[in-house]
Design an enzyme around this catalytic site. Structure first.
Site: not given
Length: 414
Positions: A68, A146, A346, A372
């Site tokens: 994936c 996972c 942020d 991010c």
């Protein structure tokens, strides 16, 4: 035409790159120093035979992730992989002409992620399949293992398939289950359900609610609308226990969150007043309030309401003021930030150029930038540096293990 290539480096998208006389060739899954052989089309070698492997190649952790593309770097040894993420940050800052100390990448452990976004589809045999989209494809790869997620999320997959079933009734529905592990259980918000044709019937909603109850979910919601809540989903931010709004933002890995929070708190120590901008439900607000009075702002009214609800659960904090405000359309001005000695910001991936421009004009002596997206961080950092701030240090944070994504914390001082 088959070619034999030697990989020179790994690019920012995680592909191995070989330099040729015709230009670079991108080889997904190849590592520096490896010799590969395969057909090249339009500058890419999608499939290759590994002629000479790197000493840094490791067995993969998950076949699902191999297909994936969620964790395309899982075959690389830890040290060079983390060094590569640091270099991504260094190169991004350099494009804005910024030189500063960039610390070692902070790693997060496997089996620590608390959020998953799972696509749900019905297979040809009628089974409900939960998983991720295949790399460069619409094909769904079923999630069976996972290794990056908390084991409690993986253990819940059979029950979550049951929860997904009622949302698959309409042929145009392509539901995604946004699953969050909270302190009080699993919180699931479902998106991608067809609404234009009337949405879910009462009977279908009842089926979904019954499935959620059988699964023991804390809450089930549809695009933020609560369908069932057995227990209020809550998360701990510092000393506070905060009721999480449906579908709200939460850092993916608690260990990464702790690293970012600690750096922010350490940077502002000594300040009496701190602004926490794009505060969400209080990830940084409550730990900051242990050392200074905090003014918090975020565009989400639901997040601000949750933050205010959390104030009463914590003891020994300094004053917290919280405001719902769109910091893109109405950034806080130097007048609004008068008396603020330190600022933590942020923003989402787009960064916060307008708000940063206002911060540059304040008298705050310290700014902590949490990001991010290194590219928008570097763009916004340039504004602060040009206004007289010095970027002391940037610390990369590997919150999304084995991905090409890197987060960071930067400390600015006048």
């Amino acid at each position: 035409m088959t070619q034999t290539l030697t990989i020179a480096r790994v690019g920012h998208q995680g592909d191995g790159i070989a330099e040729t006389t015709e230009g670079p060739v991108f080889v997904p899954g190849a590592l520096p120093g490896e010799v590969v052989e395969g057909a090249v089309h339009a500058g890419r070698m999608e499939r290759f035979e590994l002629i000479q492997p790197s000493a840094d190649r490791r067995p993969i952790h998950s076949q699902t992730y191999a297909e994936c593309g969620v964790a395309p770097m899982q075959h690389w040894a830890d040290a060079p992989y983390l060094a590569w993420k640091r270099e991504l940050v260094v190169a991004t800052l350099a494009r804005e002409g910024i030189e500063t100390e960039v610390g070692a990448t902070v790693a997060v452990p496997p089996a620590s992620r608390r959020r998953l976004a799972l696509h749900a589809r019905r297979a040809e045999d009628g089974r409900i399949v939960l998983g991720f989209k295949a790399r460069r494809s619409w094909r769904l790869v079923e999630l069976t293992d996972c290794p990056v997620s908390d084991p409690r999320l993986t253990a819940a997959l059979p029950a979550l398939r049951d929860v997904a079933a009622p949302f698959l009734g309409h042929p145009k529905s392509a539901p995604t289950l946004h699953v969050t592990l909270t302190d009080t259980g699993l919180d699931v918000d479902v998106t991608g359900v067809e609404k234009k044709s009337g949405g879910l019937t009462g009977d279908v909603r009842a089926l979904a609610i019954a499935a959620a109850a059988r699964a023991g979910l804390a809450r089930l919601s549809l695009d933020g609308e609560v369908l069932m809540m057995e227990r209020q989903p809550r998360v701990a931010f510092g000393r506070a226990s905060v009721p999480l709004p449906p579908g709200s933002f939460l850092q993916a890995a608690p260990s990464a969150e702790a690293e970012m929070v600690q750096r922010a708190v350490d940077a502002v120590k000594g300040a009496k007043t701190v602004a926490d901008l794009f505060c969400g439900a209080g990830t940084f607000t409550f730990p900051l309030a242990e050392v200074a009075s905090v003014m918090a702002a975020d565009s989400s009214a639901a997040s601000i309401a949750a933050l205010k609800a959390g104030i009463g659960t914590a003891q020994g904090l300094k004053t917290i003021r919280a405001e719902a405000r769109d910091l893109f359309r109405r950034p806080l001005s130097p007048f609004d930030l008068k008396g603020i000695e330190a600022i933590v910001i942020d923003p989402p991936r787009a960064g916060a150029l307008e708000q940063t421009g206002q911060i540059a004009r304040t008298k705050a002596g310290v700014v902590v930038g949490v990001s991010c997206n290194p590219a928008t961080f570097a763009r916004d950092a340039r504004v602060l540096i040009d206004a007289g701030f010095r970027l002391e240090i940037v610390t990369p944070i590997d919150q999304f293990l084995w991905s090409t994504h890197v987060e960071l914390v930067g400390i600015f001082r006048r």
